[in-house]
Design an enzyme around this catalytic site. Structure first.
Site, PDB file in Angstrom:
ATOM      1  N   ARG A   1      -0.301  -2.493  -6.829  1.00  0.00           N
ATOM      2  CA  ARG A   1      -0.595  -3.542  -5.846  1.00  0.00           C
ATOM      3  C   ARG A   1      -1.562  -4.570  -6.447  1.00  0.00           C
ATOM      4  O   ARG A   1      -1.351  -5.786  -6.308  1.00  0.00           O
ATOM      5  CB  ARG A   1      -1.182  -2.887  -4.594  1.00  0.00           C
ATOM      6  CG  ARG A   1      -1.632  -3.835  -3.497  1.00  0.00           C
ATOM      7  CD  ARG A   1      -2.001  -2.977  -2.273  1.00  0.00           C
ATOM      8  NE  ARG A   1      -2.850  -3.665  -1.314  1.00  0.00           N
ATOM      9  CZ  ARG A   1      -2.402  -4.431  -0.319  1.00  0.00           C
ATOM     10  NH1 ARG A   1      -1.107  -4.653  -0.194  1.00  0.00           N
ATOM     11  NH2 ARG A   1      -3.247  -4.991   0.533  1.00  0.00           N
TER      12      ARG A   1
ATOM     13  N   LYS B   1      -2.033  -2.083   8.122  1.00  0.00           N
ATOM     14  CA  LYS B   1      -3.163  -1.528   8.856  1.00  0.00           C
ATOM     15  C   LYS B   1      -3.157  -2.043  10.287  1.00  0.00           C
ATOM     16  O   LYS B   1      -2.840  -3.200  10.549  1.00  0.00           O
ATOM     17  CB  LYS B   1      -4.471  -1.908   8.161  1.00  0.00           C
ATOM     18  CG  LYS B   1      -4.649  -1.228   6.801  1.00  0.00           C
ATOM     19  CD  LYS B   1      -5.987  -1.586   6.190  1.00  0.00           C
ATOM     20  CE  LYS B   1      -6.203  -0.845   4.879  1.00  0.00           C
ATOM     21  NZ  LYS B   1      -7.502  -1.184   4.253  1.00  0.00           N
TER      22      LYS B   1
ATOM     23  N   TYR C   1      -9.055 -11.069  -6.825  1.00  0.00           N
ATOM     24  CA  TYR C   1      -8.118 -11.291  -7.914  1.00  0.00           C
ATOM     25  C   TYR C   1      -8.453 -12.559  -8.693  1.00  0.00           C
ATOM     26  O   TYR C   1      -8.146 -12.664  -9.867  1.00  0.00           O
ATOM     27  CB  TYR C   1      -6.686 -11.331  -7.372  1.00  0.00           C
ATOM     28  CG  TYR C   1      -6.345 -10.060  -6.664  1.00  0.00           C
ATOM     29  CD1 TYR C   1      -6.139  -8.891  -7.391  1.00  0.00           C
ATOM     30  CD2 TYR C   1      -6.301  -9.990  -5.282  1.00  0.00           C
ATOM     31  CE1 TYR C   1      -5.882  -7.692  -6.751  1.00  0.00           C
ATOM     32  CE2 TYR C   1      -6.041  -8.798  -4.627  1.00  0.00           C
ATOM     33  CZ  TYR C   1      -5.830  -7.654  -5.381  1.00  0.00           C
ATOM     34  OH  TYR C   1      -5.591  -6.474  -4.734  1.00  0.00           O
TER      35      TYR C   1
ATOM     36  N   HIS D   1      -4.116  -8.896   3.780  1.00  0.00           N
ATOM     37  CA  HIS D   1      -5.576  -8.865   3.849  1.00  0.00           C
ATOM     38  C   HIS D   1      -6.059  -9.611   5.092  1.00  0.00           C
ATOM     39  O   HIS D   1      -5.607 -10.721   5.383  1.00  0.00           O
ATOM     40  CB  HIS D   1      -6.192  -9.536   2.614  1.00  0.00           C
ATOM     41  CG  HIS D   1      -6.071  -8.727   1.373  1.00  0.00           C
ATOM     42  ND1 HIS D   1      -6.110  -9.287   0.105  1.00  0.00           N
ATOM     43  CD2 HIS D   1      -5.913  -7.392   1.177  1.00  0.00           C
ATOM     44  CE1 HIS D   1      -5.987  -8.337  -0.800  1.00  0.00           C
ATOM     45  NE2 HIS D   1      -5.866  -7.180  -0.178  1.00  0.00           N
TER      46      HIS D   1
ATOM     47  N   HIS E   1      -2.126   2.169  -6.012  1.00  0.00           N
ATOM     48  CA  HIS E   1      -2.846   0.939  -5.678  1.00  0.00           C
ATOM     49  C   HIS E   1      -2.958   0.010  -6.886  1.00  0.00           C
ATOM     50  O   HIS E   1      -3.082  -1.208  -6.729  1.00  0.00           O
ATOM     51  CB  HIS E   1      -4.238   1.287  -5.151  1.00  0.00           C
ATOM     52  CG  HIS E   1      -4.731   0.333  -4.111  1.00  0.00           C
ATOM     53  ND1 HIS E   1      -4.131   0.203  -2.873  1.00  0.00           N
ATOM     54  CD2 HIS E   1      -5.762  -0.548  -4.111  1.00  0.00           C
ATOM     55  CE1 HIS E   1      -4.785  -0.696  -2.167  1.00  0.00           C
ATOM     56  NE2 HIS E   1      -5.772  -1.184  -2.897  1.00  0.00           N
TER      57      HIS E   1
ATOM     58  N   ARG F   1       0.867  -1.174   0.000  1.00  0.00           N
ATOM     59  CA  ARG F   1       0.000   0.000   0.000  1.00  0.00           C
ATOM     60  C   ARG F   1       0.908   1.229   0.000  1.00  0.00           C
ATOM     61  O   ARG F   1       2.028   1.195   0.506  1.00  0.00           O
ATOM     62  CB  ARG F   1      -0.891   0.026   1.245  1.00  0.00           C
ATOM     63  CG  ARG F   1      -1.818  -1.168   1.394  1.00  0.00           C
ATOM     64  CD  ARG F   1      -2.619  -1.056   2.680  1.00  0.00           C
ATOM     65  NE  ARG F   1      -3.546  -2.164   2.857  1.00  0.00           N
ATOM     66  CZ  ARG F   1      -3.303  -3.264   3.563  1.00  0.00           C
ATOM     67  NH1 ARG F   1      -2.133  -3.403   4.175  1.00  0.00           N
ATOM     68  NH2 ARG F   1      -4.200  -4.221   3.664  1.00  0.00           N
TER      69      ARG F   1
END
Length: 306
Positions: free
Chosen positions: A250, A175, A282, A273, A247, A151
């Site tokens: 990514r 995150k 994806y 994730h 992004h 990110r």
């Protein structure tokens, strides 16, 4: 907890987050911004502060939207924007809890992001002008963004002592300040090494930034906006017209791994994730591309084109 003193600035910050972290299109940014304004106007009319709104209040807002005849698809988009807005509020420390976690979205399909080809990414990296002082830094940034699937917020905060060149991995803080180990290619390490040798020694590094890998001309860590422009300008130079952002690199990284046969769980861990459902996006992209190729090269279709 951060104070919410200026709603206008808050919405502007949210739109910047959508562009830099989520990589959404300009139309979506404007729509989401308008949807958040609707929510804030409704809360104000109810005499309620944003920070005090709970799941029941959001349900009431959505019921009001339904009552004025808004379509189901538009209702879903409004809720999607509000969910995204609350993720932003939590990430930036404006609220402690996310009430939208208790609000279900209608199932109307999933957004498939833009994906660059390997050739397009190679062309972007090759287009960087190394005659400019910051050229080698920018090339290292593009290679690292793509090669690690980071990110943009993770890239600008990447620390020198978290790059383990000998072992070929980096430790990324994602995150929630959660750290994960991500392999890094020799190509990216070589570009970083050249940046460290040629450009970084010329900088007067500001106190507190000594351990930050990528710095601007003034010795500060880069902003997310600066990285966005580095990516956008590289795409423009090689004539890429897709709607892209940091992004996009990514997304492309994950899609190329999947095409190459990587395990979905491994991709989930590399991307950081929380849910495998996010990574499965994806798989949808890969299947969509496979369907297009089958239709393009199917004998019946080929014969019809002759």
């Amino acid at each position: 907890m951060r104070e919410i003193s200026d709603i206008g600035k808050l919405i502007d910050s949210y739109k910047a987050y959508l562009m830099l972290e989520r990589g959404v299109s300009e139309n979506t940014r404007q729509a989401y911004g308008a949807d958040v304004s609707k929510l804030l106007g409704w809360l104000s009319g109810e005499g309620m502060k944003l920070r005090d709104a709970g799941a029941d209040d959001l349900h009431s807002f959505l019921a009001a939207v339904h009552d004025i005849g808004v379509s189901v698809r538009t209702q879903a988009r409004i809720l999607s924007g509000i969910k995204s807005f609350y993720r932003f509020l939590v990430a930036e420390g404006y609220v402690d809890e996310n009430p939208t976690l208790k609000v279900d979205s209608p199932n109307i399909g999933r957004y498939l992001p833009e994906v660059l080809t390997v050739d397009e990414i190679d062309a972007m990296i090759a287009s960087v002008d190394l005659e400019k002082p910051e050229g080698q830094r920018n090339r290292a940034i593009l290679e690292t963004l793509y090669g690690c699937g980071m990110r943009v917020s993770e890239l600008v905060n990447l620390e020198l002592d978290k790059v383990f060149a000998g072992e070929r991995y980096v430790v990324v803080r994602g995150k929630g300040s959660k750290e994960r180990v991500v392999p890094i290619s020799e190509t990216a390490l070589d570009e970083i090494a050249r940046y460290m040798e040629e450009y970084r020694p010329t900088l007067k590094i500001k106190p507190g930034e000594e351990n930050i890998l990528f710095l601007n001309r003034r010795g500060h860590r880069l902003t997310r906006v600066m990285v966005f422009y580095i990516v956008k300008e590289a795409a423009d130079r090689v004539g890429i017209t897709k709607e892209i952002s940091p992004h996009t690199l990514r997304h492309s990284f994950a899609s190329h791994l999947l095409e190459g046969g990587a395990n979905l769980r491994a991709i989930q861990q590399m991307l950081g994730h929380e849910s495998i459902a996010t990574t499965e996006l994806y798989l949808h992209i890969d299947r969509s591309r496979l369907r297009e190729e089958i239709l393009m090269y199917h004998p019946r279709n080929v014969r019809r084109q002759l």
